[in-house]
Design a protein around this motif. Sequence first.
Motif, PDB file in Angstrom:
ATOM      1  N   LEU A 110       0.827  -1.206   0.000  1.00  0.00           N
ATOM      2  CA  LEU A 110       0.000   0.000   0.000  1.00  0.00           C
ATOM      3  C   LEU A 110       0.863   1.258   0.000  1.00  0.00           C
ATOM      4  O   LEU A 110       0.507   2.266  -0.618  1.00  0.00           O
ATOM      5  N   PHE A 111       1.984   1.206   0.687  1.00  0.00           N
ATOM      6  CA  PHE A 111       2.892   2.349   0.701  1.00  0.00           C
ATOM      7  C   PHE A 111       3.367   2.660  -0.713  1.00  0.00           C
ATOM      8  O   PHE A 111       3.497   3.819  -1.109  1.00  0.00           O
ATOM      9  N   THR A 112       3.621   1.611  -1.486  1.00  0.00           N
ATOM     10  CA  THR A 112       4.122   1.784  -2.848  1.00  0.00           C
ATOM     11  C   THR A 112       3.011   2.137  -3.831  1.00  0.00           C
ATOM     12  O   THR A 112       3.170   3.015  -4.681  1.00  0.00           O
ATOM     13  N   SER A 113       1.876   1.457  -3.709  1.00  0.00           N
ATOM     14  CA  SER A 113       0.811   1.620  -4.706  1.00  0.00           C
ATOM     15  C   SER A 113      -0.091   2.816  -4.434  1.00  0.00           C
ATOM     16  O   SER A 113      -0.756   3.311  -5.341  1.00  0.00           O
ATOM     17  N   GLY A 114      -0.148   3.259  -3.192  1.00  0.00           N
ATOM     18  CA  GLY A 114      -0.996   4.398  -2.852  1.00  0.00           C
ATOM     19  C   GLY A 114      -2.390   3.976  -2.431  1.00  0.00           C
ATOM     20  O   GLY A 114      -2.793   4.187  -1.294  1.00  0.00           O
ATOM     21  N   GLU A 115      -3.137   3.358  -3.337  1.00  0.00           N
ATOM     22  CA  GLU A 115      -4.485   2.883  -3.045  1.00  0.00           C
ATOM     23  C   GLU A 115      -4.675   1.525  -3.708  1.00  0.00           C
ATOM     24  O   GLU A 115      -4.131   1.277  -4.788  1.00  0.00           O
ATOM     25  N   ALA A 116      -5.451   0.657  -3.068  1.00  0.00           N
ATOM     26  CA  ALA A 116      -5.684  -0.667  -3.643  1.00  0.00           C
ATOM     27  C   ALA A 116      -6.855  -1.330  -2.941  1.00  0.00           C
ATOM     28  O   ALA A 116      -7.203  -0.984  -1.806  1.00  0.00           O
ATOM     29  N   THR A 117      -7.461  -2.284  -3.621  1.00  0.00           N
ATOM     30  CA  THR A 117      -8.502  -3.115  -3.021  1.00  0.00           C
ATOM     31  C   THR A 117      -7.874  -4.409  -2.518  1.00  0.00           C
ATOM     32  O   THR A 117      -6.714  -4.717  -2.817  1.00  0.00           O
ATOM     33  N   ALA A 118      -8.655  -5.174  -1.788  1.00  0.00           N
ATOM     34  CA  ALA A 118      -8.164  -6.463  -1.302  1.00  0.00           C
ATOM     35  C   ALA A 118      -7.785  -7.374  -2.467  1.00  0.00           C
ATOM     36  O   ALA A 118      -6.799  -8.113  -2.395  1.00  0.00           O
ATOM     37  N   SER A 119      -8.547  -7.308  -3.553  1.00  0.00           N
ATOM     38  CA  SER A 119      -8.237  -8.141  -4.722  1.00  0.00           C
ATOM     39  C   SER A 119      -6.902  -7.757  -5.339  1.00  0.00           C
ATOM     40  O   SER A 119      -6.085  -8.622  -5.687  1.00  0.00           O
TER      41      SER A 119
ATOM     42  N   ALA B 270      -6.751  -1.753   9.730  1.00  0.00           N
ATOM     43  CA  ALA B 270      -7.686  -0.632   9.826  1.00  0.00           C
ATOM     44  C   ALA B 270      -8.163  -0.424  11.259  1.00  0.00           C
ATOM     45  O   ALA B 270      -8.376   0.716  11.700  1.00  0.00           O
ATOM     46  N   ALA B 271      -8.327  -1.506  12.004  1.00  0.00           N
ATOM     47  CA  ALA B 271      -8.837  -1.407  13.373  1.00  0.00           C
ATOM     48  C   ALA B 271      -7.922  -0.568  14.261  1.00  0.00           C
ATOM     49  O   ALA B 271      -8.384   0.052  15.228  1.00  0.00           O
ATOM     50  N   HIS B 272      -6.636  -0.540  13.933  1.00  0.00           N
ATOM     51  CA  HIS B 272      -5.683   0.240  14.727  1.00  0.00           C
ATOM     52  C   HIS B 272      -5.243   1.513  14.013  1.00  0.00           C
ATOM     53  O   HIS B 272      -4.273   2.156  14.421  1.00  0.00           O
ATOM     54  N   GLY B 273      -5.953   1.861  12.941  1.00  0.00           N
ATOM     55  CA  GLY B 273      -5.730   3.148  12.305  1.00  0.00           C
ATOM     56  C   GLY B 273      -4.545   3.237  11.373  1.00  0.00           C
ATOM     57  O   GLY B 273      -4.163   4.341  10.965  1.00  0.00           O
ATOM     58  N   PHE B 274      -3.958   2.099  10.990  1.00  0.00           N
ATOM     59  CA  PHE B 274      -2.808   2.148  10.087  1.00  0.00           C
ATOM     60  C   PHE B 274      -3.226   2.366   8.632  1.00  0.00           C
ATOM     61  O   PHE B 274      -2.458   2.900   7.835  1.00  0.00           O
ATOM     62  N   ILE B 275      -4.434   1.928   8.288  1.00  0.00           N
ATOM     63  CA  ILE B 275      -4.973   2.178   6.958  1.00  0.00           C
ATOM     64  C   ILE B 275      -6.397   2.693   7.102  1.00  0.00           C
ATOM     65  O   ILE B 275      -7.057   2.457   8.128  1.00  0.00           O
ATOM     66  N   VAL B 276      -6.870   3.402   6.076  1.00  0.00           N
ATOM     67  CA  VAL B 276      -8.229   3.942   6.062  1.00  0.00           C
ATOM     68  C   VAL B 276      -8.808   3.730   4.669  1.00  0.00           C
ATOM     69  O   VAL B 276      -8.078   3.463   3.707  1.00  0.00           O
ATOM     70  N   GLU B 277     -10.124   3.865   4.572  1.00  0.00           N
ATOM     71  CA  GLU B 277     -10.749   3.769   3.258  1.00  0.00           C
ATOM     72  C   GLU B 277     -10.357   4.978   2.416  1.00  0.00           C
ATOM     73  O   GLU B 277     -10.371   6.115   2.896  1.00  0.00           O
ATOM     74  N   ALA B 278     -10.004   4.715   1.171  1.00  0.00           N
ATOM     75  CA  ALA B 278      -9.606   5.789   0.256  1.00  0.00           C
ATOM     76  C   ALA B 278     -10.849   6.470  -0.292  1.00  0.00           C
ATOM     77  O   ALA B 278     -11.788   5.795  -0.729  1.00  0.00           O
ATOM     78  N   PRO B 279     -10.888   7.799  -0.285  1.00  0.00           N
ATOM     79  CA  PRO B 279     -12.054   8.512  -0.814  1.00  0.00           C
ATOM     80  C   PRO B 279     -12.070   8.484  -2.342  1.00  0.00           C
ATOM     81  O   PRO B 279     -11.072   8.152  -2.986  1.00  0.00           O
TER      82      PRO B 279
ATOM     83  N   LEU C  38      -2.917   4.109   3.105  1.00  0.00           N
ATOM     84  CA  LEU C  38      -2.304   4.314   4.411  1.00  0.00           C
ATOM     85  C   LEU C  38      -2.888   5.554   5.073  1.00  0.00           C
ATOM     86  O   LEU C  38      -3.216   6.533   4.401  1.00  0.00           O
ATOM     87  N   SER C  39      -2.987   5.525   6.383  1.00  0.00           N
ATOM     88  CA  SER C  39      -3.471   6.703   7.102  1.00  0.00           C
ATOM     89  C   SER C  39      -2.412   7.794   7.149  1.00  0.00           C
ATOM     90  O   SER C  39      -2.730   8.969   7.335  1.00  0.00           O
ATOM     91  N   SER C  40      -1.139   7.418   6.981  1.00  0.00           N
ATOM     92  CA  SER C  40      -0.047   8.391   6.917  1.00  0.00           C
ATOM     93  C   SER C  40       0.868   8.024   5.763  1.00  0.00           C
ATOM     94  O   SER C  40       1.354   6.890   5.694  1.00  0.00           O
ATOM     95  N   GLU C  41       1.123   8.970   4.886  1.00  0.00           N
ATOM     96  CA  GLU C  41       2.003   8.703   3.745  1.00  0.00           C
ATOM     97  C   GLU C  41       3.459   8.565   4.161  1.00  0.00           C
ATOM     98  O   GLU C  41       4.307   8.173   3.365  1.00  0.00           O
ATOM     99  N   HIS C  42       3.765   8.879   5.422  1.00  0.00           N
ATOM    100  CA  HIS C  42       5.140   8.809   5.903  1.00  0.00           C
ATOM    101  C   HIS C  42       5.454   7.501   6.622  1.00  0.00           C
ATOM    102  O   HIS C  42       6.570   7.323   7.115  1.00  0.00           O
ATOM    103  N   GLY C  43       4.494   6.584   6.726  1.00  0.00           N
ATOM    104  CA  GLY C  43       4.743   5.358   7.465  1.00  0.00           C
ATOM    105  C   GLY C  43       4.564   5.577   8.956  1.00  0.00           C
ATOM    106  O   GLY C  43       3.732   6.375   9.382  1.00  0.00           O
ATOM    107  N   PHE C  44       5.358   4.892   9.771  1.00  0.00           N
ATOM    108  CA  PHE C  44       5.234   5.030  11.221  1.00  0.00           C
ATOM    109  C   PHE C  44       6.577   4.723  11.860  1.00  0.00           C
ATOM    110  O   PHE C  44       7.501   4.222  11.218  1.00  0.00           O
TER     111      PHE C  44
END
Length: 204
Positions: free
Chosen positions: A38-47, A68-77, A90-96
């Motif tokens: 996800l960090f590399t692709s930006g946005e993606a589905t489970a498939s 998602a439950a711990h806020g590391f990823i969020v739904e992309a608008p 990702l919830s942050s483009e900078h990682g953690f």
Amino acid sequence: MVRVEDDQVVPAFEPRITDLEALKVFTHPLRIRLYRVLFTSGEATASHLADQVDEAVSLVSYHLRKLAAHGFIVEAPGHDGDGRERWWKLSSEHGFNFRNSDFDDRPEGVAVLSQVTRQLLATRGERYERYLNEQESWPKEWTEAAFSSEFMPRLTAAELQEMAEDIGALMRRWSRRGNDAVAAGDTEGREHVSVQMYGFPHRG
């Protein structure tokens, strides 16, 4: 993307994990792989992600929910018209990042720290080995620019901490430079680059 720190003071750049339950999310290697993709692709589905990591969509969806439950990823608008699958980012483009000192005061924290750190080490090694296996497919300009170095200076603990801060500042500067260029539309010839660093004492 991910930094493991001792107790140095680091300017805010990546969100810092301080909750042990959140850190436990990354004890599973597949979650680390999904986070990296996800960090590399930006946005993606489970498939999309399942194709990337060669796992079943149902398994990938399960681990995405954990992230998602711990806020590391969020739904992309911006994908409201596609009701078939959720799009994630990702919830942050900078990682953690996380610091050892936030968890090493209790046995469970020490165990989780060790497990996560070793998982990160393994996935980083896999990434570099993949590059070596695919090296011949990269243009010459990239194989000549790629590097692998090891230095063994004699330092005090305070000097090692200062060096870590210097290197962190340098990498943040280069990350901002690349991100700003992409934001301005300058994407020609750009690739994701992995820079892996470790600094630790040894006696032999």
